[in-house]
Design an enzyme around this catalytic site. Structure first.
Site, PDB file in Angstrom:
ATOM      1  N   ASP A   1     -10.273  -8.484  -8.857  1.00 21.43           N
ATOM      2  CA  ASP A   1      -9.461  -7.361  -9.332  1.00 21.43           C
ATOM      3  C   ASP A   1      -8.001  -7.437  -8.902  1.00 21.43           C
ATOM      4  O   ASP A   1      -7.362  -6.402  -8.661  1.00 21.43           O
ATOM      5  CB  ASP A   1     -10.068  -6.011  -8.882  1.00 21.43           C
TER       6      ASP A   1
ATOM      7  N   GLY B   1     -14.365  -7.853 -14.833  1.00 15.82           N
ATOM      8  CA  GLY B   1     -13.764  -6.797 -15.644  1.00 15.82           C
ATOM      9  C   GLY B   1     -12.278  -7.053 -15.612  1.00 15.82           C
ATOM     10  O   GLY B   1     -11.642  -6.830 -14.590  1.00 15.82           O
TER      11      GLY B   1
ATOM     12  N   GLN C   1     -13.565 -13.097 -10.643  1.00 14.22           N
ATOM     13  CA  GLN C   1     -13.811 -12.797  -9.228  1.00 14.22           C
ATOM     14  C   GLN C   1     -12.657 -13.302  -8.353  1.00 14.22           C
ATOM     15  O   GLN C   1     -11.536 -13.345  -8.816  1.00 14.22           O
ATOM     16  CB  GLN C   1     -15.162 -13.371  -8.758  1.00 14.22           C
TER      17      GLN C   1
HETATM   18  P1  GDP Z   1      -8.779  -8.527 -12.744  1.00 16.11           P
HETATM   19  O1  GDP Z   1     -10.247  -8.368 -12.623  1.00 16.11           O
HETATM   20  O2  GDP Z   1      -8.213  -9.447 -11.716  1.00 16.11           O
HETATM   21  O3  GDP Z   1      -8.318  -8.894 -14.124  1.00 16.11           O
HETATM   22  O4  GDP Z   1      -8.163  -7.085 -12.420  1.00 16.11           O
HETATM   23  P2  GDP Z   1      -8.700  -5.677 -12.976  1.00 16.11           P
HETATM   24  O5  GDP Z   1      -8.314  -5.540 -14.394  1.00 16.11           O
HETATM   25  O6  GDP Z   1     -10.115  -5.449 -12.611  1.00 16.11           O
HETATM   26  O7  GDP Z   1      -7.900  -4.673 -12.046  1.00 16.11           O
HETATM   27  C1  GDP Z   1      -6.506  -4.669 -12.006  1.00 16.11           C
HETATM   28  C2  GDP Z   1      -5.990  -3.279 -12.429  1.00 16.11           C
HETATM   29  O8  GDP Z   1      -4.629  -3.166 -12.096  1.00 16.11           O
HETATM   30  C3  GDP Z   1      -6.066  -3.053 -13.922  1.00 16.11           C
HETATM   31  O9  GDP Z   1      -6.235  -1.695 -14.158  1.00 16.11           O
HETATM   32  C4  GDP Z   1      -4.687  -3.522 -14.407  1.00 16.11           C
HETATM   33  O10 GDP Z   1      -4.290  -2.919 -15.620  1.00 16.11           O
HETATM   34  C5  GDP Z   1      -3.833  -3.057 -13.274  1.00 16.11           C
HETATM   35  N1  GDP Z   1      -2.646  -3.862 -12.975  1.00 16.11           N
HETATM   36  C6  GDP Z   1      -2.457  -5.208 -13.109  1.00 16.11           C
HETATM   37  N2  GDP Z   1      -1.230  -5.545 -12.617  1.00 16.11           N
HETATM   38  C7  GDP Z   1      -0.666  -4.398 -12.175  1.00 16.11           C
HETATM   39  C8  GDP Z   1       0.590  -4.095 -11.536  1.00 16.11           C
HETATM   40  O11 GDP Z   1       1.421  -4.944 -11.257  1.00 16.11           O
HETATM   41  N3  GDP Z   1       0.795  -2.769 -11.220  1.00 16.11           N
HETATM   42  C9  GDP Z   1      -0.116  -1.807 -11.494  1.00 16.11           C
HETATM   43  N4  GDP Z   1       0.185  -0.547 -11.148  1.00 16.11           N
HETATM   44  N5  GDP Z   1      -1.297  -2.064 -12.065  1.00 16.11           N
HETATM   45  C10 GDP Z   1      -1.558  -3.338 -12.397  1.00 16.11           C
HETATM   46  P1  IMO Z   2     -13.195  -9.643 -11.514  1.00 14.88           P
HETATM   47  O1  IMO Z   2     -13.272 -10.894 -12.343  1.00 14.88           O
HETATM   48  C1  IMO Z   2     -14.386  -7.608  -7.853  1.00 14.88           C
HETATM   49  C2  IMO Z   2     -18.418  -8.436  -6.368  1.00 14.88           C
HETATM   50  C3  IMO Z   2     -19.464  -7.338  -6.412  1.00 14.88           C
HETATM   51  C4  IMO Z   2     -20.299  -7.706  -5.192  1.00 14.88           C
HETATM   52  C5  IMO Z   2     -20.300  -9.234  -5.245  1.00 14.88           C
HETATM   53  C6  IMO Z   2     -21.529  -9.833  -5.918  1.00 14.88           C
HETATM   54  O2  IMO Z   2     -13.018  -8.418 -12.308  1.00 14.88           O
HETATM   55  O3  IMO Z   2     -12.167  -9.813 -10.434  1.00 14.88           O
HETATM   56  P2  IMO Z   2     -22.317 -10.008  -8.445  1.00 14.88           P
HETATM   57  O4  IMO Z   2     -22.619  -8.926  -9.436  1.00 14.88           O
HETATM   58  O5  IMO Z   2     -21.242 -10.949  -8.873  1.00 14.88           O
HETATM   59  O6  IMO Z   2     -23.539 -10.718  -7.972  1.00 14.88           O
HETATM   60  O7  IMO Z   2     -21.766  -9.210  -7.153  1.00 14.88           O
HETATM   61  O8  IMO Z   2     -19.141  -9.609  -5.966  1.00 14.88           O
HETATM   62  N1  IMO Z   2     -17.777  -8.740  -7.662  1.00 14.88           N
HETATM   63  C7  IMO Z   2     -16.509  -8.427  -7.954  1.00 14.88           C
HETATM   64  N2  IMO Z   2     -15.597  -7.730  -7.269  1.00 14.88           N
HETATM   65  N3  IMO Z   2     -14.065  -8.146  -9.043  1.00 14.88           N
HETATM   66  C8  IMO Z   2     -14.962  -8.865  -9.733  1.00 14.88           C
HETATM   67  O9  IMO Z   2     -14.660  -9.536 -10.862  1.00 14.88           O
HETATM   68  C9  IMO Z   2     -16.267  -9.001  -9.218  1.00 14.88           C
HETATM   69  N4  IMO Z   2     -17.400  -9.617  -9.650  1.00 14.88           N
HETATM   70  C10 IMO Z   2     -18.308  -9.460  -8.679  1.00 14.88           C
HETATM   71  O10 IMO Z   2     -18.867  -6.071  -6.287  1.00 14.88           O
HETATM   72  O11 IMO Z   2     -19.627  -7.327  -4.015  1.00 14.88           O
HETATM   73 MG    MG Z   3     -11.677  -6.870 -12.388  1.00 13.67          MG
END
Ligand code: GDP
Ligand code: IMO
Ligand code: MG
Length: 451
Positions: free
Chosen positions: A12, A39, A235
């Site tokens: 994330d 996600g 991840q």
């Molecule tokens: P990912 O799994 O690494 O693609 O990240 P996620 O989408 O799960 O979580 C990142 C969150 O932060 C999302 O809601 C993005 O829209 C948001 N985001 C990404 N870059 C930035 C940033 O520079 N500032 C802010 N405020 N939000 C960001």
């Molecule tokens: P993105 O790609 C954050 C975490 C789960 C749990 C561990 C194992 O969005 O960055 P799993 O379901 O993979 O067996 O869970 O890994 N986890 C993540 N945490 N971002 C993710 O993906 C994750 N995918 C799995 O919360 O701790």
């Molecule tokens: Mg994510």
């Protein structure tokens, strides 16, 4: 050339945003590991897309590939594709015939194992996403997995199911002592006929839509033709099954080396490209496991974590769980930079840290009276680490759109100092700075495709 995007922390970090940003310069975007536990968020002109399986180049119209290293839940894939089509996109997704398939029983087993671990009070549940990721990779390593290619041949699919399903049934009934047939949804997940019917039909749809590929061949040909290939890691480094905080990890390798293994494009091709580590300017974790810099020490820290969580929208994209929040941890970044060989960093969420009363960065740990500068190999030792902090100057709120337009020098001075400190400590240049979720809210210093 190739560009590999890797999460440098615990997932994330905003990988989706950068894949979208640079996906317009790529000809193919490839996921090489993980599944719908990911996600990834893309925001374009205020429209938000949350992608679990469809590679994040889709919003740009770039073809997406799910590599052989992925585990694919076809139900999620098709519902995501259909949802994007309803929103006016036309995602072109190819799936490796060597990728493994997440079947309904994998999700059931994931849930049961987590529940059992939670009930025994030992605190060893992982807090998985419940998507069946671990059980599917177990079956892959155990040579009893069902692969995408098997869905294309109903006879082979039946054989595979007839072998695997009774074993899974026995685990639930005889090992866990749980009932299957009393619960309709669970019963269907272990019913060979029902599974065969559904997944053979999925195979037909995959074939009709021409979606399956020999991934290695396909990417090799695209690479030879001079196409730009972007690998989209899911991840993050510290939940990598080898290099992360075992056992509080996912079951695949998000780190850059897996881009070659999980796609079939040779290591010399992948290694010849750029590897950009995506960093969140603070730390978030969803799921269990240590987090030395977590803001949970007292009421003030918890209030600060709440503020950052709200401002940064730190709630799981897949499960909606509130994410745990902590200060930036440099030992973690040093480890990530080494394992993946980062050539650049993208630091996101710099806007979220604006306006704080104080700002700390963890530069090392104290463990058993010694100072260390990288992450210990065991959970027990990492849990006992006391962070050593350095306080840095804070910066005031700024206009993200204006800064993104004007460029790096328009960032507040203290924010630039923060970024330069991170670059120095990890020995890796900053290529991009995220100042908001939207595609346009990124300050780009280097486009890796031009590096
Ligand atoms: P990912 O799994 O690494 O693609 O990240 P996620 O989408 O799960 O979580 C990142 C969150 O932060 C999302 O809601 C993005 O829209 C948001 N985001 C990404 N870059 C930035 C940033 O520079 N500032 C802010 N405020 N939000 C960001
Ligand atoms: P993105 O790609 C954050 C975490 C789960 C749990 C561990 C194992 O969005 O960055 P799993 O379901 O993979 O067996 O869970 O890994 N986890 C993540 N945490 N971002 C993710 O993906 C994750 N995918 C799995 O919360 O701790
Ligand atoms: Mg994510």
């Amino acid at each position: 050339m190739t560009l590999t995007i890797v999460g440098s922390q615990l997932g994330d970090e905003g990988k989706g945003a950068l894949v979208d940003r640079w996906g317009g310069d790529a000809d193919v975007v490839v996921r090489y590991q993980g599944g719908d536990n990911a996600g990834h968020t893309v925001v374009e002109g205020g429209a938000e897309y949350k992608l679990s399986l469809v590679p994040s180049g889709a919003v740009r119209g770039t073809v997406g590939v799910l590599g052989n290293g992925c585990v694919v839940n076809p139900r999620t894939l098709f519902s995501e594709i259909d949802g994007l089509r309803e929103r006016g996109l036309d995602p072109d997704v190819r799936v490796a015939r060597r990728a493994h398939v997440i079947l309904p029983y994998h999700r059931v087993l994931d849930g049961i194992e987590e529940e059992v671990k939670a009930d025994d009070d030992a605190g060893d549940e992982v807090g998985t996403t419940g998507r069946g990721i671990g059980p599917t990779y177990e079956d892959k390593a155990g040579r009893r997995g069902v692969r995408v290619a098997d869905l294309l041949d109903p006879g082979v699919l039946r054989e595979k199911l007839e072998y695997a399903v009774p074993q899974k049934r026995a685990i639930v009934e005889d090992v866990y002592g749980l009932e299957i047939d009393g619960d309709e949804e669970r019963a269907e997940a272990f019913d060979v006929d029902a599974l065969h019917q559904e997944f053979a039909a999925i195979g037909e749809r995959l074939a009709d839509e021409g979606m399956t590929v020999n991934c290695s061949d396909y990417l090799h040909r695209r690479h030879e033709a001079g196409d730009e290939i972007l690998f989209e890691g899911a991840q993050g480094t510290h939940i990598d099954v080898d290099h992360g905080n075992y056992p509080f990890v996912t079951s695949s390798n998000p780190t850059a080396g897996a881009a070659a293994v999980g796609s079939g494009l040779g290591v010399t091709k992948v290694g010849d490209g750029e590897v950009v580590g995506i960093v969140k300017a603070y730390l978030s974790r969803v799921g269990e496991g240590p987090m030395p810099t977590e803001l949970d020490g007292d009421a003030d820290e918890e209030a600060l974590a709440d503020d950052i969580r709200e401002k940064g929208g730190e709630f799981g994209t897949v499960t909606g769980r509130p994410r745990r929040i902590g200060w930036l941890d440099l030992p973690m970044l040093r480890h990530a930079a080494r394992v993946s060989g980062f050539t650049g960093l993208a630091v996101n969420h710099v806007d979220v840290l604006a306006g704080l009363d104080g700002l700390k960065v963890c530069t090392g740990y104290e463990l058993d009276g010694e100072e260390i500068d990288t992450v210990p190999t065991t959970t027990d030792r990492w849990e006992r680490c006391e962070p050593v902090y350095e306080s840095l100057d804070t910066w005031a709120e700024f206009d993200s759109a204006a800064v993104a337009e004007e460029g790096y020098d328009a960032l507040p001075e203290a924010a630039r100092e923060y970024l330069e400190f991170v670059a120095d400590e990890t020995d890796t240049p900053v290529y991009a700075v995220g100042v908001g979720p939207d595609r346009e809210e990124t300050v780009e210093l280097v486009n890796p495709f031009d590096a």
